[in-house]
Design an enzyme around this catalytic site. Structure first.
Site, short mmCIF file in Angstrom:
data_model
loop_
_atom_site.label_atom_id
_atom_site.label_comp_id
_atom_site.label_asym_id
_atom_site.label_seq_id
_atom_site.Cartn_x
_atom_site.Cartn_y
_atom_site.Cartn_z
N LYS A 80 37.56 35.79 31.85
CA LYS A 80 37.75 36.12 33.27
C LYS A 80 39.07 35.53 33.76
CE LYS A 80 35.32 35.95 37.74
NZ LYS A 80 34.13 35.42 38.46
N SER A 155 31.52 38.80 41.13
CA SER A 155 32.94 39.06 41.01
C SER A 155 33.41 39.29 39.57
CB SER A 155 33.72 37.86 41.59
OG SER A 155 33.48 36.68 40.82
N SER A 179 28.07 35.58 40.45
CA SER A 179 29.14 36.38 39.86
C SER A 179 29.07 36.54 38.34
CB SER A 179 30.50 35.80 40.24
OG SER A 179 30.74 35.95 41.61
#
Length: 497
Positions: A80, A155, A179
Protein backbone atom coordinates in the site's frame (compact mmCIF):
# COMPACT_ATOMS: atom_id res chain seq x y z
CA UNK A 1 2.14 -25.72 -17.05
CA UNK A 2 1.20 -24.39 -13.62
CA UNK A 3 -0.10 -20.83 -13.58
CA UNK A 4 2.27 -19.30 -11.05
CA UNK A 5 -0.17 -16.47 -10.30
CA UNK A 6 -2.90 -18.84 -9.09
CA UNK A 7 -0.80 -20.46 -6.36
CA UNK A 8 -1.05 -19.55 -2.70
CA UNK A 9 1.90 -17.81 -1.08
CA UNK A 10 2.69 -20.94 0.94
CA UNK A 11 2.69 -23.09 -2.22
CA UNK A 12 4.84 -20.57 -4.08
CA UNK A 13 7.42 -20.43 -1.29
CA UNK A 14 7.63 -24.23 -1.14
CA UNK A 15 8.20 -24.53 -4.90
CA UNK A 16 10.96 -21.93 -4.72
CA UNK A 17 12.61 -23.65 -1.72
CA UNK A 18 12.48 -27.02 -3.49
CA UNK A 19 13.99 -25.57 -6.66
CA UNK A 20 10.94 -26.42 -8.78
CA UNK A 21 10.54 -22.81 -9.89
CA UNK A 22 12.77 -19.75 -9.70
CA UNK A 23 11.82 -16.64 -7.78
CA UNK A 24 12.59 -14.61 -10.91
CA UNK A 25 10.08 -16.65 -12.95
CA UNK A 26 7.45 -16.17 -10.23
CA UNK A 27 8.00 -12.41 -10.12
CA UNK A 28 7.94 -12.14 -13.91
CA UNK A 29 4.69 -14.14 -14.08
CA UNK A 30 3.07 -11.61 -11.76
CA UNK A 31 4.39 -8.64 -13.72
CA UNK A 32 2.94 -10.27 -16.85
CA UNK A 33 -0.40 -10.66 -15.07
CA UNK A 34 -0.33 -7.01 -14.01
CA UNK A 35 0.39 -5.96 -17.59
CA UNK A 36 -2.56 -8.04 -18.75
CA UNK A 37 -5.26 -6.88 -16.34
CA UNK A 38 -4.28 -3.72 -14.47
CA UNK A 39 -5.55 -1.40 -17.18
CA UNK A 40 -9.01 -2.54 -16.05
CA UNK A 41 -8.33 -2.78 -12.29
CA UNK A 42 -5.84 0.06 -11.62
CA UNK A 43 -4.55 -1.59 -8.45
CA UNK A 44 -1.01 -0.23 -8.81
CA UNK A 45 0.34 3.30 -8.75
CA UNK A 46 3.98 2.34 -9.24
CA UNK A 47 5.80 -0.85 -10.24
CA UNK A 48 9.35 -1.40 -8.99
CA UNK A 49 10.25 -3.90 -11.70
CA UNK A 50 14.00 -3.55 -11.40
CA UNK A 51 14.00 -3.71 -7.61
CA UNK A 52 11.63 -6.69 -7.50
CA UNK A 53 13.52 -8.75 -10.06
CA UNK A 54 16.75 -7.93 -8.26
CA UNK A 55 15.28 -9.17 -4.97
CA UNK A 56 14.05 -12.33 -6.72
CA UNK A 57 17.52 -13.01 -8.18
CA UNK A 58 19.03 -12.74 -4.71
CA UNK A 59 16.59 -15.37 -3.45
CA UNK A 60 17.58 -17.71 -6.29
CA UNK A 61 21.25 -17.09 -5.51
CA UNK A 62 20.69 -17.93 -1.83
CA UNK A 63 18.96 -21.17 -2.76
CA UNK A 64 21.74 -22.08 -5.22
CA UNK A 65 24.31 -21.44 -2.47
CA UNK A 66 22.47 -23.82 -0.15
CA UNK A 67 21.29 -21.11 2.24
CA UNK A 68 18.11 -21.75 4.19
CA UNK A 69 15.15 -19.75 2.89
CA UNK A 70 12.41 -18.29 5.06
CA UNK A 71 8.76 -19.36 4.86
CA UNK A 72 7.85 -16.61 2.35
CA UNK A 73 11.16 -16.15 0.52
CA UNK A 74 10.62 -15.20 -3.10
CA UNK A 75 6.89 -14.59 -2.76
CA UNK A 76 5.63 -11.45 -4.55
CA UNK A 77 3.87 -8.78 -2.52
CA UNK A 78 1.96 -5.55 -3.25
CA UNK A 79 2.57 -2.66 -0.85
CA UNK A 80 0.00 0.00 0.00
CA UNK A 81 1.36 3.40 -1.03
CA UNK A 82 1.23 4.78 2.49
CA UNK A 83 4.43 3.09 3.70
CA UNK A 84 7.83 4.62 3.09
CA UNK A 85 10.02 2.59 0.74
CA UNK A 86 13.49 3.93 0.09
CA UNK A 87 13.93 5.61 -3.31
CA UNK A 88 10.49 4.40 -4.47
CA UNK A 89 7.63 6.92 -5.02
CA UNK A 90 5.34 7.19 -1.99
CA UNK A 91 2.30 9.35 -2.67
CA UNK A 92 -0.44 8.20 -0.26
CA UNK A 93 -2.75 8.63 -3.26
CA UNK A 94 -2.25 12.41 -3.06
CA UNK A 95 -0.97 15.05 -5.45
CA UNK A 96 0.71 16.81 -2.55
CA UNK A 97 3.29 13.98 -2.34
CA UNK A 98 3.58 13.30 -6.06
CA UNK A 99 7.14 12.26 -6.89
CA UNK A 100 8.35 12.02 -3.26
CA UNK A 101 10.91 9.25 -2.81
CA UNK A 102 11.60 8.52 0.87
CA UNK A 103 15.22 8.30 2.02
CA UNK A 104 14.44 5.35 4.30
CA UNK A 105 12.36 2.19 4.64
CA UNK A 106 9.43 1.78 7.02
CA UNK A 107 10.08 -0.94 9.60
CA UNK A 108 7.47 -3.15 7.91
CA UNK A 109 9.23 -2.74 4.56
CA UNK A 110 12.58 -3.58 6.14
CA UNK A 111 11.11 -6.73 7.68
CA UNK A 112 9.67 -7.76 4.31
CA UNK A 113 13.09 -7.29 2.73
CA UNK A 114 14.80 -9.21 5.54
CA UNK A 115 12.37 -12.10 4.98
CA UNK A 116 13.19 -12.06 1.22
CA UNK A 117 9.72 -11.17 0.00
CA UNK A 118 9.62 -9.57 -3.45
CA UNK A 119 7.89 -6.18 -3.38
CA UNK A 120 6.29 -5.67 -6.81
CA UNK A 121 5.22 -2.07 -6.30
CA UNK A 122 2.91 0.36 -4.56
CA UNK A 123 -0.88 0.05 -4.62
CA UNK A 124 -3.62 2.64 -5.05
CA UNK A 125 -5.57 3.97 -2.09
CA UNK A 126 -7.96 6.66 -0.94
CA UNK A 127 -5.92 9.80 -0.41
CA UNK A 128 -4.10 9.61 2.92
CA UNK A 129 -6.26 6.53 3.68
CA UNK A 130 -9.41 8.66 3.95
CA UNK A 131 -12.24 6.79 2.30
CA UNK A 132 -14.15 3.53 1.94
CA UNK A 133 -14.02 3.00 -1.80
CA UNK A 134 -10.61 4.01 -3.26
CA UNK A 135 -12.48 6.63 -5.27
CA UNK A 136 -10.71 9.41 -3.37
CA UNK A 137 -7.31 8.67 -4.90
CA UNK A 138 -5.85 11.60 -6.82
CA UNK A 139 -4.83 9.06 -9.46
CA UNK A 140 -8.24 7.61 -10.26
CA UNK A 141 -10.33 4.82 -8.72
CA UNK A 142 -9.40 1.17 -8.38
CA UNK A 143 -12.03 -1.30 -9.59
CA UNK A 144 -13.31 -4.52 -8.08
CA UNK A 145 -12.17 -7.61 -10.04
CA UNK A 146 -15.56 -9.23 -9.42
CA UNK A 147 -17.35 -6.39 -11.22
CA UNK A 148 -15.27 -3.55 -12.62
CA UNK A 149 -18.21 -1.17 -12.29
CA UNK A 150 -17.98 -1.55 -8.51
CA UNK A 151 -15.63 -0.33 -5.78
CA UNK A 152 -12.98 -2.62 -4.23
CA UNK A 153 -13.44 -1.09 -0.79
CA UNK A 154 -11.21 1.45 0.84
CA UNK A 155 -8.95 2.89 1.76
CA UNK A 156 -6.79 -0.08 0.77
CA UNK A 157 -8.73 -1.05 -2.35
CA UNK A 158 -5.57 -1.33 -4.43
CA UNK A 159 -4.02 -3.92 -2.12
CA UNK A 160 -7.20 -6.04 -1.91
CA UNK A 161 -7.87 -5.78 -5.65
CA UNK A 162 -4.31 -6.80 -6.53
CA UNK A 163 -4.73 -9.98 -4.48
CA UNK A 164 -8.22 -10.71 -5.82
CA UNK A 165 -7.05 -10.19 -9.42
CA UNK A 166 -4.07 -12.56 -8.96
CA UNK A 167 -1.60 -9.75 -9.48
CA UNK A 168 0.04 -10.65 -6.16
CA UNK A 169 -0.57 -13.48 -3.67
CA UNK A 170 0.09 -11.14 -0.75
CA UNK A 171 -0.37 -7.46 0.03
CA UNK A 172 0.12 -5.04 2.88
CA UNK A 173 -2.70 -2.73 3.93
CA UNK A 174 -3.35 -0.31 6.75
CA UNK A 175 -6.49 -0.06 8.82
CA UNK A 176 -7.69 3.09 10.60
CA UNK A 177 -11.43 2.41 10.58
CA UNK A 178 -11.72 -0.70 8.40
CA UNK A 179 -9.34 -0.06 5.51
CA UNK A 180 -7.98 -3.64 5.43
CA UNK A 181 -11.11 -5.53 6.44
CA UNK A 182 -13.76 -3.74 4.38
CA UNK A 183 -11.83 -4.16 1.08
CA UNK A 184 -11.20 -7.81 1.99
CA UNK A 185 -14.92 -8.39 2.48
CA UNK A 186 -15.99 -6.93 -0.85
CA UNK A 187 -13.21 -8.61 -2.86
CA UNK A 188 -13.41 -12.09 -1.31
CA UNK A 189 -9.97 -11.89 0.29
CA UNK A 190 -8.59 -12.25 3.82
CA UNK A 191 -7.73 -9.02 5.63
CA UNK A 192 -6.41 -8.75 9.18
CA UNK A 193 -6.09 -5.74 11.48
CA UNK A 194 -3.63 -6.84 14.16
CA UNK A 195 -3.79 -5.57 17.71
CA UNK A 196 -2.89 -1.86 17.81
CA UNK A 197 0.84 -1.77 18.52
CA UNK A 198 1.34 -5.33 17.30
CA UNK A 199 2.92 -4.15 14.04
CA UNK A 200 5.25 -1.15 13.84
CA UNK A 201 3.91 2.15 12.48
CA UNK A 202 7.42 3.58 11.93
CA UNK A 203 7.49 4.79 8.33
CA UNK A 204 3.71 4.69 7.96
CA UNK A 205 2.48 8.11 6.83
CA UNK A 206 0.08 8.95 9.65
CA UNK A 207 -3.63 9.60 9.22
CA UNK A 208 -4.85 9.04 12.78
CA UNK A 209 -2.00 7.98 15.03
CA UNK A 210 -4.08 6.36 17.77
CA UNK A 211 -6.03 4.27 15.25
CA UNK A 212 -3.71 3.38 12.32
CA UNK A 213 -2.46 -0.21 12.10
CA UNK A 214 -0.56 -2.14 9.40
CA UNK A 215 -1.76 -5.65 8.50
CA UNK A 216 -1.75 -8.46 5.93
CA UNK A 217 -3.98 -9.14 2.92
CA UNK A 218 -4.07 -12.58 1.26
CA UNK A 219 -6.24 -15.14 -0.50
CA UNK A 220 -5.96 -17.77 2.26
CA UNK A 221 -5.88 -17.66 6.04
CA UNK A 222 -2.52 -19.43 6.28
CA UNK A 223 -0.95 -16.97 3.84
CA UNK A 224 -2.19 -14.05 5.93
CA UNK A 225 -0.81 -15.66 9.09
CA UNK A 226 2.59 -16.25 7.51
CA UNK A 227 2.76 -12.59 6.45
CA UNK A 228 1.51 -11.43 9.85
CA UNK A 229 4.36 -13.32 11.54
CA UNK A 230 6.90 -11.58 9.28
CA UNK A 231 5.79 -8.00 9.91
CA UNK A 232 4.74 -8.21 13.58
CA UNK A 233 6.84 -7.73 16.68
CA UNK A 234 8.27 -4.99 18.86
CA UNK A 235 10.01 -2.02 17.26
CA UNK A 236 11.93 0.51 19.40
CA UNK A 237 11.37 3.14 16.67
CA UNK A 238 7.61 3.10 17.43
CA UNK A 239 6.68 4.36 20.88
CA UNK A 240 3.28 2.60 20.68
CA UNK A 241 4.81 -0.78 19.75
CA UNK A 242 3.95 -3.58 22.20
CA UNK A 243 6.99 -5.31 23.69
CA UNK A 244 5.52 -8.81 23.86
CA UNK A 245 5.95 -12.01 21.83
CA UNK A 246 3.97 -12.21 18.61
CA UNK A 247 0.84 -14.36 19.13
CA UNK A 248 1.13 -17.85 17.56
CA UNK A 249 -0.83 -16.92 14.45
CA UNK A 250 0.71 -19.48 12.07
CA UNK A 251 0.11 -22.37 14.46
CA UNK A 252 -3.50 -21.23 14.90
CA UNK A 253 -4.04 -21.05 11.14
CA UNK A 254 -2.67 -24.55 10.68
CA UNK A 255 -4.76 -25.92 13.57
CA UNK A 256 -8.05 -24.67 12.07
CA UNK A 257 -9.99 -25.89 15.10
CA UNK A 258 -12.84 -24.05 16.85
CA UNK A 259 -14.05 -26.88 19.09
CA UNK A 260 -14.87 -25.44 22.49
CA UNK A 261 -14.48 -21.84 21.35
CA UNK A 262 -17.16 -19.46 22.59
CA UNK A 263 -18.35 -17.16 19.80
CA UNK A 264 -20.46 -14.06 20.49
CA UNK A 265 -22.74 -12.63 17.80
CA UNK A 266 -22.92 -8.87 18.34
CA UNK A 267 -26.60 -7.98 18.65
CA UNK A 268 -26.12 -4.36 17.55
CA UNK A 269 -24.30 -5.15 14.28
CA UNK A 270 -27.13 -6.32 12.07
CA UNK A 271 -30.74 -5.72 11.11
CA UNK A 272 -31.92 -2.51 9.49
CA UNK A 273 -29.57 -1.27 6.78
CA UNK A 274 -27.92 -4.65 6.27
CA UNK A 275 -28.33 -6.28 2.85
CA UNK A 276 -30.40 -9.50 3.08
CA UNK A 277 -27.84 -11.54 1.17
CA UNK A 278 -25.06 -10.37 3.48
CA UNK A 279 -27.05 -11.37 6.56
CA UNK A 280 -27.92 -14.73 5.00
CA UNK A 281 -24.29 -15.63 4.33
CA UNK A 282 -23.29 -14.36 7.78
CA UNK A 283 -25.93 -16.50 9.48
CA UNK A 284 -24.81 -19.51 7.46
CA UNK A 285 -21.21 -18.93 8.50
CA UNK A 286 -22.22 -18.73 12.17
CA UNK A 287 -24.23 -21.95 11.79
CA UNK A 288 -21.20 -23.59 10.22
CA UNK A 289 -19.04 -22.59 13.20
CA UNK A 290 -21.61 -24.25 15.45
CA UNK A 291 -21.38 -27.44 13.38
CA UNK A 292 -17.59 -27.31 13.74
CA UNK A 293 -17.87 -27.37 17.53
CA UNK A 294 -18.00 -23.73 18.56
CA UNK A 295 -20.53 -22.52 21.12
CA UNK A 296 -22.45 -19.53 19.76
CA UNK A 297 -24.29 -17.00 21.93
CA UNK A 298 -25.67 -13.51 21.39
CA UNK A 299 -23.77 -10.65 23.04
CA UNK A 300 -24.84 -7.03 23.48
CA UNK A 301 -22.30 -4.22 23.01
CA UNK A 302 -24.64 -1.26 23.44
CA UNK A 303 -22.14 1.52 22.75
CA UNK A 304 -20.99 0.14 19.38
CA UNK A 305 -23.79 2.14 17.73
CA UNK A 306 -21.95 5.33 18.74
CA UNK A 307 -18.69 4.19 17.18
CA UNK A 308 -19.28 5.87 13.83
CA UNK A 309 -19.86 9.42 15.14
CA UNK A 310 -17.07 9.08 17.71
CA UNK A 311 -14.65 7.91 15.04
CA UNK A 312 -15.52 10.80 12.73
CA UNK A 313 -14.50 13.24 15.44
CA UNK A 314 -11.37 11.48 16.68
CA UNK A 315 -9.88 10.52 13.30
CA UNK A 316 -10.35 13.95 11.65
CA UNK A 317 -8.98 15.66 14.75
CA UNK A 318 -5.81 13.61 14.59
CA UNK A 319 -5.54 14.00 10.81
CA UNK A 320 -5.83 17.79 11.06
CA UNK A 321 -2.75 17.68 13.26
CA UNK A 322 -0.81 15.06 11.28
CA UNK A 323 -1.39 16.63 7.88
CA UNK A 324 -0.15 20.03 9.06
CA UNK A 325 3.34 18.76 8.18
CA UNK A 326 2.56 19.08 4.46
CA UNK A 327 3.53 22.73 4.23
CA UNK A 328 5.26 22.95 0.78
CA UNK A 329 8.52 23.83 2.51
CA UNK A 330 10.33 20.51 2.99
CA UNK A 331 9.14 17.98 0.40
CA UNK A 332 6.40 17.23 -2.09
CA UNK A 333 4.34 19.69 -4.11
CA UNK A 334 5.02 23.43 -4.08
CA UNK A 335 2.65 25.86 -5.85
CA UNK A 336 3.08 29.59 -6.38
CA UNK A 337 6.73 29.88 -5.34
CA UNK A 338 7.56 32.81 -7.63
CA UNK A 339 9.86 34.66 -5.25
CA UNK A 340 7.18 37.26 -4.56
CA UNK A 341 4.55 35.39 -2.56
CA UNK A 342 5.00 34.86 1.16
CA UNK A 343 5.54 31.41 2.68
CA UNK A 344 1.98 31.49 3.98
CA UNK A 345 0.60 32.15 0.48
CA UNK A 346 2.68 29.33 -1.03
CA UNK A 347 1.51 27.01 1.72
CA UNK A 348 -2.13 27.89 1.14
CA UNK A 349 -1.92 27.53 -2.64
CA UNK A 350 -0.10 24.19 -2.32
CA UNK A 351 -2.65 22.74 0.05
CA UNK A 352 -5.51 23.98 -2.13
CA UNK A 353 -4.00 22.25 -5.18
CA UNK A 354 -2.54 19.22 -3.44
CA UNK A 355 -5.29 17.99 -1.11
CA UNK A 356 -8.49 16.43 -2.45
CA UNK A 357 -12.04 17.19 -1.33
CA UNK A 358 -12.35 14.39 1.26
CA UNK A 359 -9.02 15.25 2.89
CA UNK A 360 -10.01 18.92 3.10
CA UNK A 361 -13.38 17.94 4.59
CA UNK A 362 -11.76 15.90 7.35
CA UNK A 363 -9.11 18.50 8.11
CA UNK A 364 -11.83 21.12 8.56
CA UNK A 365 -13.95 18.82 10.75
CA UNK A 366 -10.93 18.01 12.88
CA UNK A 367 -9.73 21.58 13.21
CA UNK A 368 -13.23 22.65 14.28
CA UNK A 369 -13.53 19.82 16.81
CA UNK A 370 -10.21 20.82 18.39
CA UNK A 371 -10.88 24.55 18.38
CA UNK A 372 -11.19 26.64 21.51
CA UNK A 373 -14.63 26.34 23.03
CA UNK A 374 -15.53 23.14 21.17
CA UNK A 375 -12.76 20.73 22.21
CA UNK A 376 -14.59 19.22 25.17
CA UNK A 377 -18.00 19.26 23.49
CA UNK A 378 -16.80 17.27 20.49
CA UNK A 379 -13.35 15.66 20.77
CA UNK A 380 -13.58 15.17 24.54
CA UNK A 381 -17.02 13.56 24.31
CA UNK A 382 -15.87 11.29 21.48
CA UNK A 383 -12.99 10.04 23.62
CA UNK A 384 -15.46 9.21 26.40
CA UNK A 385 -17.50 7.16 23.92
CA UNK A 386 -14.27 5.42 22.93
CA UNK A 387 -13.80 4.39 26.54
CA UNK A 388 -17.35 3.03 26.71
CA UNK A 389 -16.78 0.97 23.56
CA UNK A 390 -13.54 -0.40 25.02
CA UNK A 391 -15.47 -1.40 28.14
CA UNK A 392 -18.13 -3.11 25.97
CA UNK A 393 -15.37 -5.24 24.46
CA UNK A 394 -13.91 -6.04 27.88
CA UNK A 395 -17.29 -7.21 29.22
CA UNK A 396 -17.99 -9.21 26.08
CA UNK A 397 -14.64 -10.98 26.22
CA UNK A 398 -15.40 -12.06 29.79
CA UNK A 399 -18.24 -14.12 28.27
CA UNK A 400 -16.81 -15.24 24.91
CA UNK A 401 -13.48 -15.86 23.17
CA UNK A 402 -14.31 -13.94 19.98
CA UNK A 403 -17.06 -11.71 18.63
CA UNK A 404 -18.50 -11.90 15.12
CA UNK A 405 -20.59 -9.75 12.78
CA UNK A 406 -20.84 -9.10 9.07
CA UNK A 407 -17.77 -7.14 7.96
CA UNK A 408 -19.81 -4.66 5.92
CA UNK A 409 -23.54 -3.96 5.78
CA UNK A 410 -23.60 -4.44 1.99
CA UNK A 411 -21.60 -5.96 -0.82
CA UNK A 412 -19.53 -3.73 -3.12
CA UNK A 413 -21.51 -0.73 -4.29
CA UNK A 414 -21.18 0.86 -7.73
CA UNK A 415 -18.46 3.41 -8.46
CA UNK A 416 -19.92 6.90 -8.08
CA UNK A 417 -22.95 5.69 -6.14
CA UNK A 418 -21.99 7.31 -2.82
CA UNK A 419 -19.48 10.00 -3.73
CA UNK A 420 -21.99 12.80 -3.12
CA UNK A 421 -23.24 11.32 0.15
CA UNK A 422 -20.38 11.16 2.70
CA UNK A 423 -22.61 9.70 5.43
CA UNK A 424 -23.66 6.78 3.21
CA UNK A 425 -19.97 6.22 2.40
CA UNK A 426 -18.97 6.29 6.07
CA UNK A 427 -21.56 3.62 6.94
CA UNK A 428 -19.49 1.04 5.05
CA UNK A 429 -17.25 0.98 8.15
CA UNK A 430 -20.06 0.60 10.68
CA UNK A 431 -18.94 -2.85 11.89
CA UNK A 432 -15.19 -2.34 11.69
CA UNK A 433 -14.71 0.97 13.51
CA UNK A 434 -15.23 -0.28 17.11
CA UNK A 435 -12.09 -2.44 16.93
CA UNK A 436 -9.98 0.53 15.88
CA UNK A 437 -11.33 2.63 18.72
CA UNK A 438 -10.57 -0.12 21.25
CA UNK A 439 -7.33 -1.33 19.65
CA UNK A 440 -8.19 -5.04 19.69
CA UNK A 441 -7.45 -7.52 16.89
CA UNK A 442 -10.00 -8.18 14.14
CA UNK A 443 -10.21 -9.66 10.66
CA UNK A 444 -12.48 -10.32 7.69
CA UNK A 445 -12.72 -13.79 6.17
CA UNK A 446 -14.64 -14.78 3.03
CA UNK A 447 -17.97 -16.51 3.70
CA UNK A 448 -19.33 -17.02 0.21
CA UNK A 449 -21.14 -14.94 -2.37
CA UNK A 450 -24.33 -13.01 -1.70
CA UNK A 451 -27.43 -14.56 -3.33
CA UNK A 452 -28.58 -10.98 -4.05
CA UNK A 453 -25.87 -10.13 -6.56
CA UNK A 454 -23.22 -12.87 -6.60
CA UNK A 455 -20.62 -10.64 -4.90
CA UNK A 456 -18.35 -11.60 -1.98
CA UNK A 457 -19.40 -11.34 1.67
CA UNK A 458 -17.07 -11.20 4.67
CA UNK A 459 -17.34 -12.60 8.20
CA UNK A 460 -15.89 -10.13 10.72
CA UNK A 461 -14.12 -11.72 13.70
CA UNK A 462 -12.95 -9.69 16.71
CA UNK A 463 -10.54 -10.94 19.39
CA UNK A 464 -9.03 -9.42 22.55
CA UNK A 465 -5.82 -7.40 22.54
CA UNK A 466 -2.82 -9.64 21.69
CA UNK A 467 -5.10 -12.63 21.07
CA UNK A 468 -4.67 -12.33 17.30
CA UNK A 469 -4.23 -16.10 17.02
CA UNK A 470 -7.93 -16.58 17.80
CA UNK A 471 -8.80 -14.76 14.57
CA UNK A 472 -6.82 -17.32 12.60
CA UNK A 473 -8.37 -20.26 14.44
CA UNK A 474 -11.81 -19.13 13.36
CA UNK A 475 -10.82 -18.06 9.86
CA UNK A 476 -8.94 -21.25 9.03
CA UNK A 477 -11.72 -23.51 10.33
CA UNK A 478 -14.30 -21.54 8.36
CA UNK A 479 -12.14 -21.63 5.24
CA UNK A 480 -11.60 -25.38 5.36
CA UNK A 481 -15.28 -26.11 5.88
CA UNK A 482 -16.70 -23.45 3.57
CA UNK A 483 -14.73 -24.63 0.54
CA UNK A 484 -16.62 -27.90 0.84
CA UNK A 485 -19.92 -26.19 1.68
CA UNK A 486 -20.29 -23.27 -0.76
CA UNK A 487 -16.93 -22.70 -2.41
CA UNK A 488 -14.22 -20.25 -1.48
CA UNK A 489 -14.77 -17.06 -3.51
CA UNK A 490 -11.20 -16.87 -4.80
CA UNK A 491 -10.28 -20.55 -4.80
CA UNK A 492 -13.44 -22.00 -6.32
CA UNK A 493 -15.38 -19.24 -8.08
CA UNK A 494 -12.75 -16.65 -8.96
CA UNK A 495 -13.60 -13.71 -11.23
CA UNK A 496 -12.42 -13.92 -14.82
CA UNK A 497 -10.79 -10.79 -16.20
Amino acid sequence: MTDLTKLTAAETARLIRDGEVSAVDVAQAHFDRIAKVDDRIHAFLHLDTEGALGAARRVDEKRAAGEELGPLAGVPLALKDVLAMKDVPTTCGSKILEGWRPPYDATVVQRLRDADLVILGKTNMDEFAMGSSTENSAYGPTRNPWDTDRIPGGSGGGSAASVAAYQAPLAIGTDTGGSIRQPAAVTGTVGVKPTYGGVSRYGLVAFSSSLDQVGPCARTVLDAALLHSVIAGHDPFDSTSIDQPVPPVVEAARAADVRGLRVGVVKELGGEGFQPGVEQRFNEAVALLTELGAEVVEVSCPHFVYGLPAYYLIAPSECSSNLARFDAMRYGLRVGDDGIRSAEEVMSLTREAGFGAEVKRRIMIGAYALSSGYYEAYYGQAQKVRTLITRDFARAFEQVDVLVSPTTPTTAFRIGERVDDPLAMYKADLCTIPSNLAGNASASFPCGLSPDDGLPVGLHVMAPVMADDRLYRVGAALEAASVQRWGHPLLEEAPEL
